[in-house]
Design a protein around this motif. Structure first.
Motif, PDB file in Angstrom:
ATOM      1  N   THR A 143      45.444  19.000 -34.013  1.00  0.00           N
ATOM      2  CA  THR A 143      44.319  18.760 -33.110  1.00  0.00           C
ATOM      3  C   THR A 143      43.743  17.392 -33.452  1.00  0.00           C
ATOM      4  O   THR A 143      43.968  16.870 -34.554  1.00  0.00           O
ATOM      5  CB  THR A 143      43.207  19.825 -33.269  1.00  0.00           C
ATOM      6  OG1 THR A 143      42.683  19.729 -34.590  1.00  0.00           O
ATOM      7  CG2 THR A 143      43.730  21.224 -32.996  1.00  0.00           C
ATOM      8  N   THR A 144      42.992  16.827 -32.518  1.00  0.00           N
ATOM      9  CA  THR A 144      42.402  15.510 -32.765  1.00  0.00           C
ATOM     10  C   THR A 144      41.175  15.324 -31.869  1.00  0.00           C
ATOM     11  O   THR A 144      41.161  15.800 -30.737  1.00  0.00           O
ATOM     12  CB  THR A 144      43.425  14.387 -32.499  1.00  0.00           C
ATOM     13  OG1 THR A 144      42.787  13.128 -32.741  1.00  0.00           O
ATOM     14  CG2 THR A 144      43.965  14.409 -31.091  1.00  0.00           C
ATOM     15  N   PRO A 145      40.155  14.608 -32.355  1.00  0.00           N
ATOM     16  CA  PRO A 145      39.011  14.280 -31.504  1.00  0.00           C
ATOM     17  C   PRO A 145      39.290  13.066 -30.611  1.00  0.00           C
ATOM     18  O   PRO A 145      38.488  12.715 -29.762  1.00  0.00           O
ATOM     19  CB  PRO A 145      37.900  13.967 -32.516  1.00  0.00           C
ATOM     20  CG  PRO A 145      38.625  13.474 -33.720  1.00  0.00           C
ATOM     21  CD  PRO A 145      39.931  14.238 -33.753  1.00  0.00           C
ATOM     22  N   TYR A 146      40.438  12.429 -30.806  1.00  0.00           N
ATOM     23  CA  TYR A 146      40.789  11.222 -30.060  1.00  0.00           C
ATOM     24  C   TYR A 146      41.660  11.558 -28.858  1.00  0.00           C
ATOM     25  O   TYR A 146      42.141  12.671 -28.705  1.00  0.00           O
ATOM     26  CB  TYR A 146      41.511  10.223 -30.979  1.00  0.00           C
ATOM     27  CG  TYR A 146      40.724   9.912 -32.221  1.00  0.00           C
ATOM     28  CD1 TYR A 146      39.579   9.136 -32.161  1.00  0.00           C
ATOM     29  CD2 TYR A 146      41.112  10.430 -33.456  1.00  0.00           C
ATOM     30  CE1 TYR A 146      38.837   8.858 -33.301  1.00  0.00           C
ATOM     31  CE2 TYR A 146      40.373  10.160 -34.599  1.00  0.00           C
ATOM     32  CZ  TYR A 146      39.236   9.377 -34.512  1.00  0.00           C
ATOM     33  OH  TYR A 146      38.511   9.112 -35.637  1.00  0.00           O
TER      34      TYR A 146
ATOM     35  N   GLU B 163      48.359  12.071 -25.932  1.00  0.00           N
ATOM     36  CA  GLU B 163      49.330  12.222 -24.858  1.00  0.00           C
ATOM     37  C   GLU B 163      50.726  12.384 -25.443  1.00  0.00           C
ATOM     38  O   GLU B 163      50.985  12.012 -26.593  1.00  0.00           O
ATOM     39  CB  GLU B 163      49.294  11.033 -23.894  1.00  0.00           C
ATOM     40  CG  GLU B 163      49.790   9.732 -24.479  1.00  0.00           C
ATOM     41  CD  GLU B 163      49.736   8.570 -23.486  1.00  0.00           C
ATOM     42  OE1 GLU B 163      49.467   8.786 -22.292  1.00  0.00           O
ATOM     43  OE2 GLU B 163      49.969   7.435 -23.927  1.00  0.00           O
ATOM     44  N   ILE B 164      51.605  12.928 -24.642  1.00  0.00           N
ATOM     45  CA  ILE B 164      53.009  13.041 -25.022  1.00  0.00           C
ATOM     46  C   ILE B 164      53.759  11.966 -24.254  1.00  0.00           C
ATOM     47  O   ILE B 164      53.646  11.866 -23.031  1.00  0.00           O
ATOM     48  CB  ILE B 164      53.563  14.441 -24.698  1.00  0.00           C
ATOM     49  CG1 ILE B 164      52.785  15.497 -25.490  1.00  0.00           C
ATOM     50  CG2 ILE B 164      55.045  14.514 -25.022  1.00  0.00           C
ATOM     51  CD1 ILE B 164      53.121  16.925 -25.124  1.00  0.00           C
ATOM     52  N   THR B 165      54.507  11.127 -24.995  1.00  0.00           N
ATOM     53  CA  THR B 165      55.230  10.013 -24.383  1.00  0.00           C
ATOM     54  C   THR B 165      56.702  10.121 -24.754  1.00  0.00           C
ATOM     55  O   THR B 165      57.107  11.005 -25.502  1.00  0.00           O
ATOM     56  CB  THR B 165      54.694   8.659 -24.905  1.00  0.00           C
ATOM     57  OG1 THR B 165      55.100   8.483 -26.259  1.00  0.00           O
ATOM     58  CG2 THR B 165      53.188   8.568 -24.795  1.00  0.00           C
ATOM     59  N   THR B 166      57.487   9.185 -24.267  1.00  0.00           N
ATOM     60  CA  THR B 166      58.908   9.150 -24.632  1.00  0.00           C
ATOM     61  C   THR B 166      59.085   8.797 -26.108  1.00  0.00           C
ATOM     62  O   THR B 166      60.133   9.047 -26.678  1.00  0.00           O
ATOM     63  CB  THR B 166      59.674   8.117 -23.770  1.00  0.00           C
ATOM     64  OG1 THR B 166      59.053   6.839 -23.935  1.00  0.00           O
ATOM     65  CG2 THR B 166      59.669   8.531 -22.309  1.00  0.00           C
TER      66      THR B 166
END
Length: 175
Positions: free
Chosen positions: A100-103, A106-109
């Motif tokens: 988890t993250t507060p920032y 995204e999921i990218t290539t």
């Protein structure tokens, strides 16, 4: 006016010119500029440095010790020459990797990306991997493996420092 008079006149002009040129060269060698400095975390011993400017980016890449997947952490130099963590890429979830993250995320290539972190790094320290980690700093379109400038398991601290050209050249030649 004889030949001797002409040569004496040239000497009078050459000496001040040589002195002025020496002062200019000395001034160039003493002008401070900024470097990204890698030093031993415990002793402060100089390991390596790279000239750096405001707004410059660099990233540190390594293989995660448990997941055995690449991790990339991207930094930039802000207006006050602070090192700021900008974003991070990783390729799998597991021990030591965020779930988890507060920032922004995204999921990218390239894998999972956490971005807009903008975290000031007071103490940016990495421990050089001994076997698999293969830590590298990528700066100025060139990769520098940590093992080329530090020992396995050595704590490497990164800071931005002022150096004169003369001290920078002396340290790099000594390496």
């Amino acid at each position: 006016m004889g030949i001797g008079d002409v040569s004496n006149t040239l000497i009078y002009y050459k000496i001040p010119l040589v002195i002025i040129l020496l002062f200019i060269l000395l001034g160039i060698f003493l002008i401070p500029f900024r470097v990204l400095l890698a030093s031993d975390y415990r002793t402060g011993e100089y390991l390596m440095s790279w000239p750096i400017k405001k707004g410059a980016e660099f990233y540190i890449e390594y293989t995660h010790s448990v997941q055995l997947t690449p991790v990339i952490e991207v930094y930039f130099i802000d207006e006050s020459y602070n090192i700021i963590l900008k974003e991070s890429y990783f390729y799998s979830y597991g021990a030591g990797l965020p779930s988890t993250t507060p920032y922004k995320f995204e999921i990218t290539t390239r894998g999972f990306r956490i971005y807009d972190i903008n975290q000031l790094m007071q103490d940016l320290v990495y421990r050089t991997g001994a076997e698999r980690a293969n830590h590298k700093i990528n700066i100025g379109n060139k990769a520098y493996p940590f093992l080329n400038f530090s020992a396995p398991r050595e704590g490497v601290k990164f800071t931005v420092e002022k150096f004169s050209l003369l001290s920078y050249l002396a340290k790099e030649v000594k390496q």
